[in-house]
Design an enzyme around this catalytic site. Structure first.
Site, PDB file in Angstrom:
ATOM      1  N   GLU A  61       0.820  -1.204   0.000  1.00  0.00           N
ATOM      2  CA  GLU A  61       0.000   0.000   0.000  1.00  0.00           C
ATOM      3  C   GLU A  61       0.858   1.260   0.000  1.00  0.00           C
ATOM      4  OE1 GLU A  61      -2.593  -0.080   3.359  1.00  0.00           O
ATOM      5  OE2 GLU A  61      -3.154  -2.155   2.905  1.00  0.00           O
ATOM      6  N   CYS A 109       3.185   8.304   1.881  1.00  0.00           N
ATOM      7  CA  CYS A 109       3.562   7.333   2.900  1.00  0.00           C
ATOM      8  C   CYS A 109       3.903   6.041   2.169  1.00  0.00           C
ATOM      9  CB  CYS A 109       2.355   7.155   3.831  1.00  0.00           C
ATOM     10  SG  CYS A 109       2.593   5.940   5.105  1.00  0.00           S
ATOM     11  N   CYS A 167       5.366  -7.440   7.837  1.00  0.00           N
ATOM     12  CA  CYS A 167       6.362  -7.003   8.817  1.00  0.00           C
ATOM     13  C   CYS A 167       6.541  -8.112   9.846  1.00  0.00           C
ATOM     14  CB  CYS A 167       5.905  -5.728   9.516  1.00  0.00           C
ATOM     15  SG  CYS A 167       7.114  -5.085  10.700  1.00  0.00           S
ATOM     16  N   CYS A 171       3.826  -6.198  16.189  1.00  0.00           N
ATOM     17  CA  CYS A 171       2.998  -5.324  17.036  1.00  0.00           C
ATOM     18  C   CYS A 171       1.528  -5.733  16.817  1.00  0.00           C
ATOM     19  CB  CYS A 171       3.200  -3.861  16.660  1.00  0.00           C
ATOM     20  SG  CYS A 171       4.942  -3.389  16.548  1.00  0.00           S
ATOM     21  N   CYS A 204      -1.281  -3.622  14.911  1.00  0.00           N
ATOM     22  CA  CYS A 204      -0.977  -3.157  13.556  1.00  0.00           C
ATOM     23  C   CYS A 204      -1.375  -4.202  12.522  1.00  0.00           C
ATOM     24  CB  CYS A 204       0.524  -2.858  13.472  1.00  0.00           C
ATOM     25  SG  CYS A 204       1.136  -2.618  11.794  1.00  0.00           S
ATOM     26  N   GLU A 257       8.993  -2.533   8.414  1.00  0.00           N
ATOM     27  CA  GLU A 257       9.914  -1.852   9.311  1.00  0.00           C
ATOM     28  C   GLU A 257      11.162  -1.471   8.508  1.00  0.00           C
ATOM     29  OE1 GLU A 257      10.278  -0.422  12.178  1.00  0.00           O
ATOM     30  OE2 GLU A 257      12.430  -0.259  11.840  1.00  0.00           O
ATOM     31  N   HIS A 293       4.996   4.264  21.824  1.00  0.00           N
ATOM     32  CA  HIS A 293       3.732   3.633  22.273  1.00  0.00           C
ATOM     33  C   HIS A 293       3.672   3.252  23.739  1.00  0.00           C
ATOM     34  CE1 HIS A 293       2.878   3.689  18.099  1.00  0.00           C
ATOM     35  NE2 HIS A 293       3.561   2.615  17.781  1.00  0.00           N
ATOM     36  N   ASN A 322      -6.145   3.251  14.961  1.00  0.00           N
ATOM     37  CA  ASN A 322      -7.043   2.856  13.895  1.00  0.00           C
ATOM     38  C   ASN A 322      -7.400   1.404  14.162  1.00  0.00           C
ATOM     39  OD1 ASN A 322      -8.225   3.514  11.350  1.00  0.00           O
ATOM     40  ND2 ASN A 322      -6.315   4.591  10.855  1.00  0.00           N
ATOM     41  N   CYS A 343      -2.116   1.441   7.586  1.00  0.00           N
ATOM     42  CA  CYS A 343      -1.428   0.709   6.540  1.00  0.00           C
ATOM     43  C   CYS A 343      -1.490  -0.783   6.798  1.00  0.00           C
ATOM     44  CB  CYS A 343       0.005   1.184   6.393  1.00  0.00           C
ATOM     45  SG  CYS A 343       0.111   2.314   5.027  1.00  0.00           S
TER      46      CYS A 343
HETATM   47  N1  SAH Z   1       7.420  -0.077  11.180  1.00  0.00           N
HETATM   48  C1  SAH Z   1       7.566   1.311  11.326  1.00  0.00           C
HETATM   49  C2  SAH Z   1       6.923   2.126  10.238  1.00  0.00           C
HETATM   50  C3  SAH Z   1       5.570   1.658   9.731  1.00  0.00           C
HETATM   51  S1  SAH Z   1       4.234   1.789  10.872  1.00  0.00           S
HETATM   52  C4  SAH Z   1       7.079   1.768  12.695  1.00  0.00           C
HETATM   53  O1  SAH Z   1       6.475   0.964  13.384  1.00  0.00           O
HETATM   54  O2  SAH Z   1       7.367   2.902  13.049  1.00  0.00           O
HETATM   55  C5  SAH Z   1       3.912   3.546  10.875  1.00  0.00           C
HETATM   56  C6  SAH Z   1       3.237   4.041  12.120  1.00  0.00           C
HETATM   57  O3  SAH Z   1       1.878   3.586  12.200  1.00  0.00           O
HETATM   58  C7  SAH Z   1       3.914   3.567  13.396  1.00  0.00           C
HETATM   59  O4  SAH Z   1       4.035   4.647  14.292  1.00  0.00           O
HETATM   60  C8  SAH Z   1       2.944   2.538  13.906  1.00  0.00           C
HETATM   61  O5  SAH Z   1       3.081   2.319  15.272  1.00  0.00           O
HETATM   62  C9  SAH Z   1       1.624   3.143  13.506  1.00  0.00           C
HETATM   63  N2  SAH Z   1       0.507   2.203  13.509  1.00  0.00           N
HETATM   64  C10 SAH Z   1       0.500   0.905  13.157  1.00  0.00           C
HETATM   65  N3  SAH Z   1      -0.734   0.377  13.289  1.00  0.00           N
HETATM   66  C11 SAH Z   1      -1.533   1.376  13.723  1.00  0.00           C
HETATM   67  C12 SAH Z   1      -2.924   1.466  14.031  1.00  0.00           C
HETATM   68  N4  SAH Z   1      -3.719   0.419  13.918  1.00  0.00           N
HETATM   69  N5  SAH Z   1      -3.401   2.660  14.458  1.00  0.00           N
HETATM   70  C13 SAH Z   1      -2.590   3.741  14.564  1.00  0.00           C
HETATM   71  N6  SAH Z   1      -1.277   3.719  14.266  1.00  0.00           N
HETATM   72  C14 SAH Z   1      -0.740   2.543  13.862  1.00  0.00           C
HETATM   73 FE1  SF4 Z   2       5.834  -3.525  11.848  1.00  0.00          FE
HETATM   74 FE2  SF4 Z   2       5.606  -0.920  12.405  1.00  0.00          FE
HETATM   75 FE3  SF4 Z   2       3.436  -2.503  12.235  1.00  0.00          FE
HETATM   76 FE4  SF4 Z   2       5.103  -2.777  14.298  1.00  0.00          FE
HETATM   77  S1  SF4 Z   2       3.860  -0.964  13.798  1.00  0.00           S
HETATM   78  S2  SF4 Z   2       4.227  -4.459  13.073  1.00  0.00           S
HETATM   79  S3  SF4 Z   2       7.048  -2.383  13.312  1.00  0.00           S
HETATM   80  S4  SF4 Z   2       4.811  -1.995  10.585  1.00  0.00           S
END
Ligand code: SAH
Ligand code: SF4
Length: 350
Positions: free
Chosen positions: A90, A103, A110, A114, A117, A165, A221, A295, A338
């Site tokens: 995406e 973005c 990944c 987490c 996510c 990541e 976080h 989200n 994303c």
């Molecule tokens: N892996 C990297 C970059 C991609 S994620 C990272 O974790 O920083 C980009 C951002 O979106 C990160 O800050 C991540 O914590 C956040 N993110 C992921 N899932 C999310 C969700 N469901 N709601 C809000 N933010 C989220």
């Molecule tokens: Fe990967 Fe970033 Fe999502 Fe964590 S928040 S699973 S590091 S994309």
């Protein structure tokens, strides 16, 4: 070769000269690809037979599988299939009053795990090449022409906050950044590029050396190891004290202000007590804090914090003399967290 965007100008020149073309043609094609974000069909100054050969042998390797818009067309999210391997990721373009940000994704899925996510819920499928990462920015530059009048119709910023990541696919990310900044090509300024990481310490160090002008955002976080171990599994490898030291070293070397990202998760990390701990860390780092209401994703029961809780959390930070903004949730309607659109397509033939 994955896409033509993986080739340097020198490599492209070698290929075209090998086909019996003059070297200037390669420059012409290169500049069309990067400066104008042109497709081969758009290259009216390139002879049609050569355009056909380019399309057959050095494909752009970018196919739009799905596209959704929100915010009156100012947010545009695409599901792209990239390269020969058909990596599906995406990319989101977001037009604001004063800037236009893309973005980009650095991996398909990944491995960091987490739980909140959508991309993490997929696991890691594969890495993207430097060209596949840069190709998303080329798509965005083209797409920016379709943005509404309420926003500039020109791409200004690049953030690595899509799927994956970046520090776990470091070299292609580093090379993609170099390609985007190339003065002969796109000329995106380093200060308009930000890499977001879950906190992989070696990557933060390498980025400060390889691209000292590029911005850094760290997805914190949680402000103590006990909670962060649960929310962000790599914390077990790089606990908070070590991560904070790495961010401080990055700031000292680059003289730039780091950002801290914080997804506001109802009843999990949104108490004033966490805000207090975060305020100390952010103050020491002179970091800017972005609060992002979670989200919700289908794979997790977590909910976003309510507006009053977010406000109270932000007030604690402000009282600790920390700069804080509450990020708008752009494109929530189009699953802008994303990974969500990709997940939706995961079980469908694409
Ligand atoms: N892996 C990297 C970059 C991609 S994620 C990272 O974790 O920083 C980009 C951002 O979106 C990160 O800050 C991540 O914590 C956040 N993110 C992921 N899932 C999310 C969700 N469901 N709601 C809000 N933010 C989220
Ligand atoms: Fe990967 Fe970033 Fe999502 Fe964590 S928040 S699973 S590091 S994309």
């Amino acid at each position: 070769m994955s896409t033509v965007y993986d080739l340097s100008l020198e490599q492209l020149t070698d290929r075209l000269v090998g086909w019996g073309e003059p070297a200037f043609r390669a420059k012409q094609v290169w500049s069309q690809l990067w400066k104008r974000a042109a497709t081969y069909d758009d290259m009216s100054d390139v002879p049609p037979p050569l355009r056909d050969q380019l399309a057959a042998e050095l494909p752009l390797g970018v196919e739009v599988l799905d596209e959704r818009t929100a915010d009156g067309g100012a947010t545009r999210k695409a599901l792209l299939r990239l390269g020969a391997a058909g990596h599906v990721i995406e990319t989101v373009l977001m037009g604001y009053r004063d800037r236009v940000t893309v973005c980009v994704s650095s991996q398909v899925g990944c491995a960091m795990g987490c739980g909140f996510c959508a991309t993490g819920q997929m696991g890691l499928e594969s890495n993207l090449t430097a060209g596949e990462i840069a190709a998303q920015v080329v798509w965005a530059r083209r797409e920016a022409g379709r943005l509404p009048d309420s926003t500039p119709q020109r791409l200004t910023n690049v953030v690595f906050m899509g799927m994956g990541e970046p520090m776990a696919n470091y070299r292609p990310v580093r090379d993609a950044v170099a390609r985007l900044m190339d003065p002969r090509g796109m000329r995106v300024g380093a200060r308009h590029i930000t890499v977001s990481t879950v906190g992989l310490v070696p990557g933060i160090e390498r980025l400060s050396i390889d691209h000292p002008q590029v911005g850094l955002a760290v997805s914190l976080h949680a402000a103590d190891d006990e909670l962060r171990d649960q929310l962000v599994p790599p914390n077990e490898l790089y606990p908070l004290a070590e991560l904070e030291a790495a961010i401080a070293a990055w700031r000292d070397r680059t003289r730039r202000r780091p950002s801290i990202e914080w997804a506001m998760i109802d009843g999990v990390n949104d108490a004033d007590e966490q805000a207090g701990k975060l305020a100390s860390i952010a103050y020491r780092l002179r970091a800017h804090v972005n609060l992002i209401p979670l989200n919700p994703t289908p794979g997790s029961p977590s909910r976003p914090s309510g507006p009053r809780r977010i406000e109270s959390f932000a007030r604690v930070l402000e009282a600790g003399r920390v700069n804080v903004t509450v990020r708008d949730t752009r494109g929530r309607r189009i699953d802008a967290a994303c990974g969500q659109l990709r997940l939706e397509h995961a079980n469908r033939p694409v």
